[in-house]
Design a protein around this motif. Structure first.
Motif, PDB file in Angstrom:
ATOM      1  N   TRP A  83       0.834  -1.208   0.000  1.00  0.00           N
ATOM      2  CA  TRP A  83       0.000   0.000   0.000  1.00  0.00           C
ATOM      3  C   TRP A  83       0.870   1.261   0.000  1.00  0.00           C
ATOM      4  O   TRP A  83       0.561   2.241  -0.673  1.00  0.00           O
ATOM      5  CB  TRP A  83      -0.904  -0.007   1.231  1.00  0.00           C
ATOM      6  N   TYR A  84       1.988   1.202   0.734  1.00  0.00           N
ATOM      7  CA  TYR A  84       2.828   2.388   0.881  1.00  0.00           C
ATOM      8  C   TYR A  84       3.854   2.531  -0.247  1.00  0.00           C
ATOM      9  O   TYR A  84       4.408   3.618  -0.453  1.00  0.00           O
ATOM     10  CB  TYR A  84       3.555   2.336   2.228  1.00  0.00           C
ATOM     11  N   PRO A  86       3.868   2.921  -3.589  1.00  0.00           N
ATOM     12  CA  PRO A  86       3.804   4.010  -4.574  1.00  0.00           C
ATOM     13  C   PRO A  86       4.227   5.366  -4.025  1.00  0.00           C
ATOM     14  O   PRO A  86       4.729   6.208  -4.771  1.00  0.00           O
ATOM     15  CB  PRO A  86       2.325   4.020  -4.986  1.00  0.00           C
ATOM     16  N   ARG A  87       4.058   5.572  -2.738  1.00  0.00           N
ATOM     17  CA  ARG A  87       4.413   6.857  -2.149  1.00  0.00           C
ATOM     18  C   ARG A  87       5.919   6.996  -1.956  1.00  0.00           C
ATOM     19  O   ARG A  87       6.414   8.081  -1.632  1.00  0.00           O
ATOM     20  CB  ARG A  87       3.698   7.025  -0.805  1.00  0.00           C
ATOM     21  N   PRO A 236      -3.233  -1.702  -4.795  1.00  0.00           N
ATOM     22  CA  PRO A 236      -3.423  -0.631  -3.808  1.00  0.00           C
ATOM     23  C   PRO A 236      -3.973   0.648  -4.450  1.00  0.00           C
ATOM     24  O   PRO A 236      -3.552   1.039  -5.547  1.00  0.00           O
ATOM     25  CB  PRO A 236      -2.008  -0.396  -3.262  1.00  0.00           C
ATOM     26  N   CYS A 237      -4.882   1.290  -3.762  1.00  0.00           N
ATOM     27  CA  CYS A 237      -5.487   2.514  -4.279  1.00  0.00           C
ATOM     28  C   CYS A 237      -4.477   3.651  -4.348  1.00  0.00           C
ATOM     29  O   CYS A 237      -4.684   4.636  -5.070  1.00  0.00           O
ATOM     30  CB  CYS A 237      -6.691   2.915  -3.428  1.00  0.00           C
ATOM     31  N   THR A 238      -3.393   3.547  -3.601  1.00  0.00           N
ATOM     32  CA  THR A 238      -2.392   4.612  -3.583  1.00  0.00           C
ATOM     33  C   THR A 238      -1.700   4.772  -4.940  1.00  0.00           C
ATOM     34  O   THR A 238      -1.070   5.800  -5.191  1.00  0.00           O
ATOM     35  CB  THR A 238      -1.329   4.312  -2.513  1.00  0.00           C
ATOM     36  N   ARG A 239      -1.813   3.775  -5.820  1.00  0.00           N
ATOM     37  CA  ARG A 239      -1.178   3.875  -7.139  1.00  0.00           C
ATOM     38  C   ARG A 239      -1.788   4.982  -7.982  1.00  0.00           C
ATOM     39  O   ARG A 239      -1.131   5.529  -8.866  1.00  0.00           O
ATOM     40  CB  ARG A 239      -1.312   2.549  -7.890  1.00  0.00           C
ATOM     41  N   THR A 240      -3.057   5.294  -7.751  1.00  0.00           N
ATOM     42  CA  THR A 240      -3.758   6.268  -8.591  1.00  0.00           C
ATOM     43  C   THR A 240      -3.738   7.679  -8.001  1.00  0.00           C
ATOM     44  O   THR A 240      -4.281   8.596  -8.608  1.00  0.00           O
ATOM     45  CB  THR A 240      -5.216   5.835  -8.793  1.00  0.00           C
ATOM     46  N   MET A 241      -3.121   7.873  -6.859  1.00  0.00           N
ATOM     47  CA  MET A 241      -3.057   9.201  -6.247  1.00  0.00           C
ATOM     48  C   MET A 241      -2.097  10.098  -7.025  1.00  0.00           C
ATOM     49  O   MET A 241      -1.192   9.616  -7.711  1.00  0.00           O
ATOM     50  CB  MET A 241      -2.626   9.087  -4.787  1.00  0.00           C
ATOM     51  N   TYR A 243       0.290  12.226  -6.120  1.00  0.00           N
ATOM     52  CA  TYR A 243       1.700  12.317  -5.744  1.00  0.00           C
ATOM     53  C   TYR A 243       2.535  11.168  -6.319  1.00  0.00           C
ATOM     54  O   TYR A 243       3.590  11.413  -6.924  1.00  0.00           O
ATOM     55  CB  TYR A 243       1.836  12.378  -4.223  1.00  0.00           C
ATOM     56  N   PRO A 244       2.113   9.887  -6.172  1.00  0.00           N
ATOM     57  CA  PRO A 244       2.896   8.800  -6.787  1.00  0.00           C
ATOM     58  C   PRO A 244       3.004   8.929  -8.301  1.00  0.00           C
ATOM     59  O   PRO A 244       4.052   8.613  -8.883  1.00  0.00           O
ATOM     60  CB  PRO A 244       2.118   7.541  -6.382  1.00  0.00           C
TER      61      PRO A 244
END
Length: 313
Positions: A83-84, A86-87, A236-241, A243-244
Motif C-alpha cells: 500500500w505504501y 507508490p508513495r 493498492p489505491c495509492t497507485r492512482t493518487m 503524488y505517486p
C-alpha cells in the motif's frame, strides 16, 4: 624616464611570473584531480562483491539481487508495504497467492515494476506465525531455511527478454539501475517448485481461485510455471493518487537523463563509478532514489571496507 621604463618592465615581469605560477598550479590541480578520479573509479570497479544493504551485485546478469541473509527478512511481509510502495517511488504490480498447507497459512507473492531508479521483479515466500501483529491487515513472516523453495523467473520488457534469476531462496529478486518501465510493460514468467503434492495442490488451487485458468499453468511434477503480466489481485489505491503519479514522471525523466549522461557505459558498477566521479549530483540522486538510498549507504560501506583492506595490505 628610464626609472619609469624599468618599473614598467619589472611590473610586466611580475605579472608574467604570477601567470606562470598560476598555470603551473592549474596543471598540478588538473593532474591531481585526474589521478584522484582514476583512483576513485578503480576502487569502485574492482572485483570485490558490491554488497548494498541486503543486496549483492550479479555481474553476469548486471543486476542487483537480494542476498540470502538480507536484513529485510526479519520484517517479513505485510499488506501495508504494498500500500505504501507508490508513495516511496515504487510503482509495481503485486500478485499475492495465499493458501493453507501443513497447518499454516502460506503466502507466495510476485512483484514487477519500477523501484525508484531501478526496474525489476521479486518473488517472496512467507508464512503466518502466532503473535505477529501488523499495523494493517495480516502479517506473514519470511520462511526459515528449511522452508526455502526453488524459484526462478524470467523478466520480459516490451515483450523482449530482459533478465532472469534462479535460486533456492525465500526472496528472489532482480533490479537493474537506470532503466524505466511501467508495470504493464513488464511480463514475468515465474516458476516455483513446491515441497510435495499436497503443497502443489494448495498452491494451484489458490492460483485458480485468484483467476488463473489451468491452461495457463504449466505443471511438471511439483513445479508450477505461469506467466504474470496483468495482476488478478486488487492493486493498492495509492497507485492512482496524484503524488505517486507525479513522482513516476520525475523518475522517468531522471532515468532518461542518466541514460544520456552514461551513454551505455559498461556495467551498473561502472555506471555508478562514472556518476560518482564526473556527475556527483546525479550519483547522489541515483543512490537516493534507488532502494531508498541503500545504494549510497552501501557504496560508503564498500569504500570503508576497501580502505581497511588497503591499509592491511
Amino acid at each position: 624616464m628610464i626609472s619609469f621604463s624599468n618599473s614598467l618592465r619589472d611590473g610586466r615581469a611580475s605579472i608574467f611570473f604570477l601567470l606562470a605560477c598560476l598555470a603551473v598550479a592549474a596543471l598540478i590541480v588538473c593532474a591531481a584531480t585526474h589521478f584522484m578520479r582514476a583512483r576513485r573509479r578503480k576502487r569502485l570497479t574492482t572485483g570485490i562483491p558490491f554488497e548494498i544493504m541486503g543486496f549483492v551485485y550479479d555481474p553476469e546478469r548486471d543486476i542487483f539481487k537480494s542476498s540470502i541473509d538480507a536484513w529485510q527478512k526479519q520484517f517479513g511481509y505485510c499488506k501495508l508495504y504494498d500500500w505504501y510502495a507508490p508513495r516511496t517511488g515504487m510503482m509495481i504490480d503485486s500478485e499475492p497467492v495465499i493458501f493453507s498447507y501443513d497447518g499454516r497459512q502460506w503466502l507466495l507473492e510476485f512483484w514487477k515494476g519500477q523501484y525508484g531508479l531501478t526496474c525489476g521483479a521479486e518473488m517472496g515466500v512467507y508464512v503466518t506465525q502466532e503473535d505477529s501483529p501488523c499495523i494493517s491487515d495480516e502479517h506473514f513472516d519470511a520462511v526459515d531455511s528449511g522452508d526455502f523453495l526453488h524459484m526462478s523467473f524470467a523478466l520480459y520488457k516490451d515483450g523482449k527478454p530482459y533478465f532472469d534469476n534462479i535460486g533456492l531462496h525465500w526472496w528472489l529478486t532482480g533490479f537493474r539501475l537506470g532503466d524505466y518501465a511501467k508495470p504493464g510493460d513488464l511480463g514475468m514468467k515465474a516458476r516455483v517448485s513446491l515441497k510435495d503434492e499436497a503443497m502443489l495442490g494448495a498452491f494451484v488451487g489458490a492460483l485458480v481461485k485468484l483467476g488463473y485458468t489451468r491452461d495457463r499453468l504449466n505443471i511438471a511434477g511439483n513445479t508450477v510455471e505461469f506467466f504474470f503480466d496483468k495482476p488478478y489481485a486488487v492493486q493498492p489505491c495509492t497507485r492512482t493518487m496524484w503524488y505517486p503519479r507525479l513522482l513516476q514522471h520525475i523518475i522517468k525523466f531522471l532515468c532518461g537523463r542518466l541514460g544520456r549522461l552514461l551513454g551505455g557505459a559498461g556495467s551498473v558498477v561502472e555506471q555508478l563509478a562514472l556518476l560518482s566521479v564526473y556527475h556527483p549530483i546525479y550519483y547522489r540522486l541515483a543512490t537516493r532514489f534507488a532502494a531508498g538510498g541503500n545504494l549510497r549507504k552501501g557504496a560508503r560501506k564498500e569504500a570503508r571496507l576497501r580502505r581497511k583492506e588497503g591499509e592491511r595490505a
